[in-house]
Structures are given as structure tokens and as C-alpha cells.
Write a protein that holds these residues in place. Sequence first.
Motif, PDB file in Angstrom:
ATOM      1  N   ASN A  26      66.886  97.411  79.008  1.00  0.00           N
ATOM      2  CA  ASN A  26      67.655  98.064  80.062  1.00  0.00           C
ATOM      3  C   ASN A  26      67.374  97.363  81.385  1.00  0.00           C
ATOM      4  OD1 ASN A  26      69.009  99.724  81.803  1.00  0.00           O
ATOM      5  ND2 ASN A  26      67.773 101.543  81.427  1.00  0.00           N
ATOM      6  N   LEU A  27      68.208  96.421  81.733  1.00  0.00           N
ATOM      7  CA  LEU A  27      68.001  95.635  82.954  1.00  0.00           C
ATOM      8  C   LEU A  27      68.259  96.433  84.224  1.00  0.00           C
ATOM      9  CD1 LEU A  27      69.493  92.225  81.795  1.00  0.00           C
ATOM     10  CD2 LEU A  27      67.094  92.774  82.204  1.00  0.00           C
ATOM     11  N   ASN A  28      68.833  97.634  84.075  1.00  0.00           N
ATOM     12  CA  ASN A  28      69.080  98.482  85.241  1.00  0.00           C
ATOM     13  C   ASN A  28      67.921  99.430  85.539  1.00  0.00           C
ATOM     14  OD1 ASN A  28      71.725  97.462  85.724  1.00  0.00           O
ATOM     15  ND2 ASN A  28      72.508  98.717  84.049  1.00  0.00           N
ATOM     16  N   ASP A  29      66.900  99.395  84.704  1.00  0.00           N
ATOM     17  CA  ASP A  29      65.743 100.267  84.925  1.00  0.00           C
ATOM     18  C   ASP A  29      64.921  99.688  86.088  1.00  0.00           C
ATOM     19  OD1 ASP A  29      63.298 101.655  84.851  1.00  0.00           O
ATOM     20  OD2 ASP A  29      63.412 101.923  82.685  1.00  0.00           O
ATOM     21  N   PRO A  30      64.782 100.428  87.195  1.00  0.00           N
ATOM     22  CA  PRO A  30      64.029  99.906  88.345  1.00  0.00           C
ATOM     23  C   PRO A  30      62.542  99.706  88.049  1.00  0.00           C
ATOM     24  CG  PRO A  30      64.557 102.226  88.663  1.00  0.00           C
ATOM     25  CD  PRO A  30      65.317 101.786  87.445  1.00  0.00           C
ATOM     26  N   GLU A  31      62.041 100.336  86.988  1.00  0.00           N
ATOM     27  CA  GLU A  31      60.633 100.193  86.614  1.00  0.00           C
ATOM     28  C   GLU A  31      60.417  99.140  85.528  1.00  0.00           C
ATOM     29  OE1 GLU A  31      59.746 104.265  85.464  1.00  0.00           O
ATOM     30  OE2 GLU A  31      58.751 104.573  87.398  1.00  0.00           O
ATOM     31  N   GLN A  32      61.485  98.414  85.192  1.00  0.00           N
ATOM     32  CA  GLN A  32      61.413  97.468  84.074  1.00  0.00           C
ATOM     33  C   GLN A  32      60.222  96.523  84.203  1.00  0.00           C
ATOM     34  OE1 GLN A  32      61.712  96.411  80.787  1.00  0.00           O
ATOM     35  NE2 GLN A  32      63.830  97.082  81.139  1.00  0.00           N
ATOM     36  N   GLN A  33      59.512  96.368  83.094  1.00  0.00           N
ATOM     37  CA  GLN A  33      58.430  95.398  83.018  1.00  0.00           C
ATOM     38  C   GLN A  33      58.318  94.911  81.585  1.00  0.00           C
ATOM     39  OE1 GLN A  33      54.338  97.505  83.007  1.00  0.00           O
ATOM     40  NE2 GLN A  33      55.600  98.776  84.373  1.00  0.00           N
ATOM     41  N   ILE A  34      57.802  93.710  81.427  1.00  0.00           N
ATOM     42  CA  ILE A  34      57.704  93.097  80.105  1.00  0.00           C
ATOM     43  C   ILE A  34      56.260  92.686  79.855  1.00  0.00           C
ATOM     44  CG2 ILE A  34      58.524  91.275  78.569  1.00  0.00           C
ATOM     45  CD1 ILE A  34      61.061  91.109  80.205  1.00  0.00           C
ATOM     46  N   HIS A  35      55.789  93.012  78.673  1.00  0.00           N
ATOM     47  CA  HIS A  35      54.438  92.658  78.243  1.00  0.00           C
ATOM     48  C   HIS A  35      54.544  91.837  76.959  1.00  0.00           C
ATOM     49  CE1 HIS A  35      52.387  95.736  80.848  1.00  0.00           C
ATOM     50  NE2 HIS A  35      53.615  96.223  80.833  1.00  0.00           N
ATOM     51  N   ILE A  36      53.810  90.749  76.892  1.00  0.00           N
ATOM     52  CA  ILE A  36      53.796  89.932  75.674  1.00  0.00           C
ATOM     53  C   ILE A  36      52.657  90.403  74.775  1.00  0.00           C
ATOM     54  CG2 ILE A  36      53.226  87.627  74.774  1.00  0.00           C
ATOM     55  CD1 ILE A  36      54.888  86.451  77.020  1.00  0.00           C
ATOM     56  N   VAL A  37      52.972  90.554  73.485  1.00  0.00           N
ATOM     57  CA  VAL A  37      51.951  90.833  72.471  1.00  0.00           C
ATOM     58  C   VAL A  37      51.890  89.615  71.553  1.00  0.00           C
ATOM     59  CG1 VAL A  37      52.236  93.324  72.577  1.00  0.00           C
ATOM     60  CG2 VAL A  37      53.634  92.029  70.981  1.00  0.00           C
ATOM     61  N   TYR A  38      50.683  89.279  71.100  1.00  0.00           N
ATOM     62  CA  TYR A  38      50.577  88.031  70.348  1.00  0.00           C
ATOM     63  C   TYR A  38      49.332  88.011  69.474  1.00  0.00           C
ATOM     64  CZ  TYR A  38      46.838  86.655  73.510  1.00  0.00           C
ATOM     65  OH  TYR A  38      45.655  86.616  74.199  1.00  0.00           O
ATOM     66  N   THR A  39      49.389  87.172  68.459  1.00  0.00           N
ATOM     67  CA  THR A  39      48.206  86.785  67.698  1.00  0.00           C
ATOM     68  C   THR A  39      48.084  85.275  67.837  1.00  0.00           C
ATOM     69  OG1 THR A  39      49.495  86.708  65.647  1.00  0.00           O
ATOM     70  CG2 THR A  39      48.335  88.760  66.130  1.00  0.00           C
ATOM     71  N   ASP A  40      47.574  84.607  66.809  1.00  0.00           N
ATOM     72  CA  ASP A  40      47.288  83.174  66.932  1.00  0.00           C
ATOM     73  C   ASP A  40      48.504  82.340  66.541  1.00  0.00           C
ATOM     74  OD1 ASP A  40      45.883  80.859  67.368  1.00  0.00           O
ATOM     75  OD2 ASP A  40      44.878  80.876  65.428  1.00  0.00           O
ATOM     76  N   THR A  41      49.553  82.409  67.349  1.00  0.00           N
ATOM     77  CA  THR A  41      50.763  81.657  67.028  1.00  0.00           C
ATOM     78  C   THR A  41      50.497  80.159  67.142  1.00  0.00           C
ATOM     79  OG1 THR A  41      51.468  81.945  69.314  1.00  0.00           O
ATOM     80  CG2 THR A  41      52.356  83.473  67.700  1.00  0.00           C
ATOM     81  N   PRO A  42      50.832  79.397  66.105  1.00  0.00           N
ATOM     82  CA  PRO A  42      50.461  77.976  66.082  1.00  0.00           C
ATOM     83  C   PRO A  42      51.271  77.087  67.013  1.00  0.00           C
ATOM     84  CG  PRO A  42      51.743  78.543  64.145  1.00  0.00           C
ATOM     85  CD  PRO A  42      51.493  79.828  64.867  1.00  0.00           C
ATOM     86  N   ASN A  43      52.403  77.570  67.498  1.00  0.00           N
ATOM     87  CA  ASN A  43      53.290  76.717  68.294  1.00  0.00           C
ATOM     88  C   ASN A  43      53.296  77.091  69.776  1.00  0.00           C
ATOM     89  OD1 ASN A  43      54.237  75.381  65.899  1.00  0.00           O
ATOM     90  ND2 ASN A  43      55.475  77.198  65.481  1.00  0.00           N
ATOM     91  N   ASN A  44      52.218  77.719  70.240  1.00  0.00           N
ATOM     92  CA  ASN A  44      52.160  78.167  71.637  1.00  0.00           C
ATOM     93  C   ASN A  44      53.360  79.040  71.988  1.00  0.00           C
ATOM     94  OD1 ASN A  44      49.722  76.741  72.281  1.00  0.00           O
ATOM     95  ND2 ASN A  44      50.925  74.857  72.410  1.00  0.00           N
ATOM     96  N   ASP A  45      53.756  79.887  71.023  1.00  0.00           N
ATOM     97  CA  ASP A  45      54.936  80.712  71.227  1.00  0.00           C
ATOM     98  C   ASP A  45      54.780  81.697  72.384  1.00  0.00           C
ATOM     99  OD1 ASP A  45      56.372  79.525  69.203  1.00  0.00           O
ATOM    100  OD2 ASP A  45      55.855  81.018  67.687  1.00  0.00           O
ATOM    101  N   ALA A  46      53.562  82.189  72.627  1.00  0.00           N
ATOM    102  CA  ALA A  46      53.363  83.128  73.727  1.00  0.00           C
ATOM    103  C   ALA A  46      53.667  82.445  75.065  1.00  0.00           C
ATOM    104  CB  ALA A  46      51.945  83.688  73.713  1.00  0.00           C
ATOM    105  N   ASP A  47      53.222  81.203  75.214  1.00  0.00           N
ATOM    106  CA  ASP A  47      53.515  80.448  76.436  1.00  0.00           C
ATOM    107  C   ASP A  47      55.018  80.238  76.589  1.00  0.00           C
ATOM    108  OD1 ASP A  47      50.825  80.229  76.976  1.00  0.00           O
ATOM    109  OD2 ASP A  47      50.632  78.217  76.132  1.00  0.00           O
ATOM    110  N   GLU A  48      55.651  79.841  75.501  1.00  0.00           N
ATOM    111  CA  GLU A  48      57.088  79.573  75.544  1.00  0.00           C
ATOM    112  C   GLU A  48      57.868  80.851  75.813  1.00  0.00           C
ATOM    113  OE1 GLU A  48      60.806  77.525  75.175  1.00  0.00           O
ATOM    114  OE2 GLU A  48      58.768  77.005  75.802  1.00  0.00           O
ATOM    115  N   LEU A  49      57.445  81.948  75.189  1.00  0.00           N
ATOM    116  CA  LEU A  49      58.144  83.214  75.403  1.00  0.00           C
ATOM    117  C   LEU A  49      58.021  83.660  76.858  1.00  0.00           C
ATOM    118  CD1 LEU A  49      59.715  85.624  74.320  1.00  0.00           C
ATOM    119  CD2 LEU A  49      57.536  86.649  73.601  1.00  0.00           C
ATOM    120  N   GLU A  50      56.847  83.517  77.439  1.00  0.00           N
ATOM    121  CA  GLU A  50      56.684  83.898  78.843  1.00  0.00           C
ATOM    122  C   GLU A  50      57.585  83.048  79.741  1.00  0.00           C
ATOM    123  OE1 GLU A  50      53.234  84.640  82.238  1.00  0.00           O
ATOM    124  OE2 GLU A  50      52.666  84.234  80.158  1.00  0.00           O
TER     125      GLU A  50
END
Length: 293
Positions: free
Chosen positions: A230-254
Motif C-alpha cells: 500500500n504505497l498510500n500508507d503514510p506509515e509505510q516501511q519495508i524490512h528485509i528478512v534473510y538467511t544465507d543467500t548465496p547471491n547477495n540477494d539481500a543487498d540487491e533487494l535493498e
Amino acid sequence: MREKIMFIVDAAGDLTLEDAAANPITLVPAYVHIEDRPVTRDIVGISPQDYWEVLKTCKVPPHTSMAPPIEWMGAYKTAYEQGCTHILVTTVSSTASGVFNAAVMGAELLREEGITDIVIEPVDFLAYSAMYGHAILRGCEMVKEGVPFDEIVKKTKEIANKVEAIISVNTLKYLRLSGRINGVSAFAGEALGVRPVLLARGGSINPCDKVRGDKNIVQGIITNLKKHMNLNDPEQQIHIVYTDTPNNDADELERRIKEEFGIEVKRRWALGSSITTNVGPYAVGAAYYGHPR
């Protein structure tokens, strides 16, 4: 009477020991059973990173078991003896585990002991990991701001009513073992290089998409964030959850989240043993605010 508030939660919210030390938070972790090792505790006895390595090498899949009601009662009693007047208690979704019911039963045991002059408010977020962990930290901020307990409960319930997560995994093995996907589908998916994209919402975790190959996992998550966030939510925030992704997916997702939505990721959350047991050591996703249910 001045309120003294405590948050008592299980470890599946993936709050860290540092979070608990710096805030009025008490953790009641699950027990972790790893082959012939002594039983340990989620987060407290084994870090997420150490558990990821264990999961990769164990011949017999580890499993977790919940803390019993008497242990929850003990946590409430300790808080009471420390002068707490109000407790907000929550756990991993009641649809996935009996932990929430154990926590509720613990409150009943406390009352049976004659301790009735403390408010214990159970809130079932119907959520996992950062989906409710971040709301507990928001509650702690509100305590420091002097916000009354009733308003903190109201805010946490508002968050529970809209928080969601999109997550994908690099292997279907652990989803099959946990019963999230049947064996035939898992075998076929692995053979074809299919990676599921899962939507966690309202206590359910269901496939919402699939991608071919590990290199498309981040794009699959971004595509589904566009559908559900919901991009119209004024409180919108995003948190990344991750384990040991081999392709640096957490970095890429951020990086992609900032590029696509203009939003800075609020925090990264390492998935502990309670969640990793079910999704495996190679997983990545994002928690966010969807439309209120």
C-alpha cells in the motif's frame, strides 16, 4: 498509578539479544533440537548465522519445540515482581504453532496463583519474524514517549491488521519438510529450477508467484511488492528478512527497493532457527504494510 510496561515475546519475531537488552522486552525462545547435540534455545543459545550453517550440514533435519505454558507464566511472574503493571505478549502466528495458546495459558496459570493485579494483553499478530518484531520495537518507542498502554495495544493491532511479507527461497527442501509444499511439487520444482514466491498475510503463507532460477528471485519479490504494498500508507516501511543467500540477494533487494519505491529499508532481520527451520538456509524477502484486512 504510573504504568510500567513490558513486552514478552517468543524468539520467532527475530528480535536480537541487543534489542531485548536495550528495551523492556523479555524473550521466551523455542527449544532447538539438533541431532545429538544438547538442546539449545533459539537466538539465546544459537545465533541465526550459526543455525544456517547447522541446517546446511545436518543429516537429520533439526526441529524446534515451544516453551510450555509454565515457562510463560514464569516470565509474567518475573515481570510482576519487577513492578510491571502491564504486559503486551505476542508470538509467531497461532495458525502455524501452538506457542500463542501456550502464552495465553501461561497468563491463566498466573491468575490461578492469585496474581490478578497486572494487565496481560495477548495480541495474535498472525505474523512471522519482522512482521511483528518491528511492531514490538515501535511499542517500545511509544513507551519511551510516555504513550499509555491502551494506545500502544491499539497501534500494535493496527499494524497486525495490515502487515504482510513476500519471501522466496533457493530450495524447496525445507518447505516440503515443513509441509508448506507437497513432495511431488517440490521435486518437480527443483528439477525445473522453479523458485516459489510466497505471500505471508493474516496468518497464512501461500504461493503468489514463481520464478525460474535463483537470479530472478529478487525481481519476483519486487514484482509482488508492487502488487501488494500500500504505497498510500503514510506509515509505510519495508524490512528485509534473510538467511544465507548465496547471491547477495539481500543487498540487491535493498538496492532495488530504493530504486523502485524511493523507500530506504528500515532494517534487515536475520531469520533465527524458528523460521529458518521452515524456509531453509537460503531465503530472502521483505515485510511491508499492505491494505488493512
